[in-house]
Scaffold this active site. Structure first.
Site, PDB file in Angstrom:
ATOM      1  N   GLN A 272       0.997  -1.247  -0.431  1.00  0.00           N
ATOM      2  CA  GLN A 272      -0.115  -0.115  -0.241  1.00  0.00           C
ATOM      3  C   GLN A 272       1.059   1.465   0.167  1.00  0.00           C
ATOM      4  O   GLN A 272       0.415   2.510  -0.690  1.00  0.00           O
ATOM      5  CB  GLN A 272      -1.122   0.131   1.365  1.00  0.00           C
ATOM      6  CG  GLN A 272      -2.076   1.057   1.114  1.00  0.00           C
ATOM      7  CD  GLN A 272      -3.026   0.925  -0.225  1.00  0.00           C
ATOM      8  OE1 GLN A 272      -3.182   0.014   0.216  1.00  0.00           O
ATOM      9  NE2 GLN A 272      -3.204   2.825  -0.385  1.00  0.00           N
TER      10      GLN A 272
ATOM     11  N   CYS B  44      -6.667   4.238   1.758  1.00  0.00           N
ATOM     12  CA  CYS B  44      -6.497   3.168   0.938  1.00  0.00           C
ATOM     13  C   CYS B  44      -7.298   2.043   0.684  1.00  0.00           C
ATOM     14  O   CYS B  44      -7.320   1.076  -0.201  1.00  0.00           O
ATOM     15  CB  CYS B  44      -5.360   2.304   2.206  1.00  0.00           C
ATOM     16  SG  CYS B  44      -5.813   1.778   3.370  1.00  0.00           S
TER      17      CYS B  44
HETATM   18  N1   CP Z   1      -5.909  -1.712   0.658  1.00  0.00           N
HETATM   19  C1   CP Z   1      -5.851  -3.056   0.593  1.00  0.00           C
HETATM   20  O1   CP Z   1      -5.036  -3.418   1.007  1.00  0.00           O
HETATM   21  O2   CP Z   1      -7.606  -3.233   0.174  1.00  0.00           O
HETATM   22  P1   CP Z   1      -7.423  -4.887   0.038  1.00  0.00           P
HETATM   23  O3   CP Z   1      -8.040  -5.579   1.797  1.00  0.00           O
HETATM   24  O4   CP Z   1      -9.099  -4.779  -0.809  1.00  0.00           O
HETATM   25  O5   CP Z   1      -7.125  -6.014  -0.627  1.00  0.00           O
HETATM   26  N1  NVA Z   2      -6.002  -0.997   8.273  1.00  0.00           N
HETATM   27  C1  NVA Z   2      -7.594  -2.425   7.245  1.00  0.00           C
HETATM   28  C2  NVA Z   2      -6.459  -1.712   6.127  1.00  0.00           C
HETATM   29  C3  NVA Z   2      -7.600  -2.434   5.234  1.00  0.00           C
HETATM   30  C4  NVA Z   2      -6.683  -3.012   3.730  1.00  0.00           C
HETATM   31  C5  NVA Z   2      -6.634  -3.782   7.861  1.00  0.00           C
HETATM   32  O1  NVA Z   2      -5.564  -3.590   8.717  1.00  0.00           O
HETATM   33  O2  NVA Z   2      -8.040  -3.467   7.747  1.00  0.00           O
END
Ligand code: CP
Ligand code: NVA
Length: 297
Positions: A132, A256
């Site tokens: 990310q 994200c």
């Molecule tokens: N931002 C991200 O990692 O999204 P996903 O959980 O959809 O992979």
């Molecule tokens: N902080 C979130 C990010 C998801 C892409 C999680 O870990 O669920």
């Protein structure tokens, strides 16, 4: 020239020069100016948690490069049914050219890297989300250059922690605003300091946003934290990225994704011209293609 690291478990497994090289290559690939290929290379993708972007961008990305990525969900392989991770790692390493894993414990991705005789990529752990960060830094380059101030507002979580270290490597100034009880690990700031950065840390989101060019937030309740929901929602009161917090600011907004609209960000902000979330999501594809070429070729 090969990367110094064989694995990508967090963003500072790269040197700052290598990070710059991956981002440059990602831009070139995005512009159609770099046709590097990884013909017939394979990637095993282990998922203990759900995913949209990570799964689809890796799978599409490696297909674009002439290779093949395999989705291995919790019920697809013996890992979820009692086989120890180190055994899975040893075996996958003998079949595939790389392993990408989305796991709960960060220690598990380290075990994977220790036992798999091929490059291992962290596709998110409770502690870090370096893929990310690659996309985030590419997005900031495209929209704002690197002479920018970024405010991280919300949870001191995996996405934020990798971002703070990556921003330090890229020379980007960061202010981190979290509730005191959900601060980032102290070690993150030590790692940022290794690159000469000294992020400002506050519990006041308005102060963080005041002189920011970019405001970055993520969910308050990450995957696996569902039991903490009520406590966390109370702790994050005042940390929502909304029009009131952004009043008087022309900052762009990053997320994200997936977003929980009405919690860490409002629908109005995410649907506004400020939002860079869609470019961030697209850039996962370009950044990871560049990473795969640098790691596997
Ligand atoms: N931002 C991200 O990692 O999204 P996903 O959980 O959809 O992979
Ligand atoms: N902080 C979130 C990010 C998801 C892409 C999680 O870990 O669920």
């Amino acid at each position: 020239m090969a990367l110094e690291t064989t694995d990508f478990l967090d963003i500072d497994d790269l040197t700052p020069a290598e990070l710059d090289r991956v981002l440059e290559r990602a831009s070139a690939m995005k512009a159609g100016e770099d046709a590097a290929q990884l013909p017939n290379q394979t990637l095993a993708m282990i998922f203990e948690k759900p995913s949209t972007r990570t799964r689809v961008s890796f799978e599409t990305g490696l297909t674009d490069l002439g290779g093949h990525a395999m989705f291995l969900g919790p019920d697809d392989i013996q890992l979820g049914h009692g086989e120890p991770l180190r055994d899975t790692a040893r075996v996958l390493g003998r079949y595939t050219d790389g392993v990408m894993a989305r796991l709960f414990d960060h220690e598990d991705v380290e075990i994977l890297a220790e036992y798999a005789d091929c490059p291992v990529i962290n596709g998110l752990t409770d502690q870090a989300h370096p893929c990310q960060t690659l996309a985030d830094l590419l997005t900031i380059r495209e929209h704002a250059g690197e002479d920018v101030r970024v405010a991280w507002v919300g949870d001191g979580n995996n996405v934020g922690q990798s971002f703070v270290v990556g921003a330090a490597m890229a020379g980007i100034d960061v202010t981190v605003a979290t509730p005191a009880e959900y601060a980032m690990d102290e070690a993150i700031f030590d790692r940022a300091a290794d690159f000469g950065a000294d992020p400002t840390v506050t519990t006041d989101p308005a102060a963080a946003v005041a002189d920011a060019d970019v405001v970055y937030t993520d969910v308050w309740i990450s995957m696996g934290q569902e039991d903490e929901r009520e406590r966390k929602l109370a702790a994050f009161d005042g940390f929502q990225v909304n029009e009131e917090l952004l009043a008087g600011s022309d900052a762009a907004v990053m997320h994200c994704l997936p977003a929980h609209r009405g919690e860490e960000i409002t629908n109005a902000v995410l649907e506004s011209e400020r939002a860079l979330a869609w470019d961030q999501a697209e850039n996962r594809l370009h950044a990871q293609k560049a990473l795969l070429v640098e790691l596997l070729e």
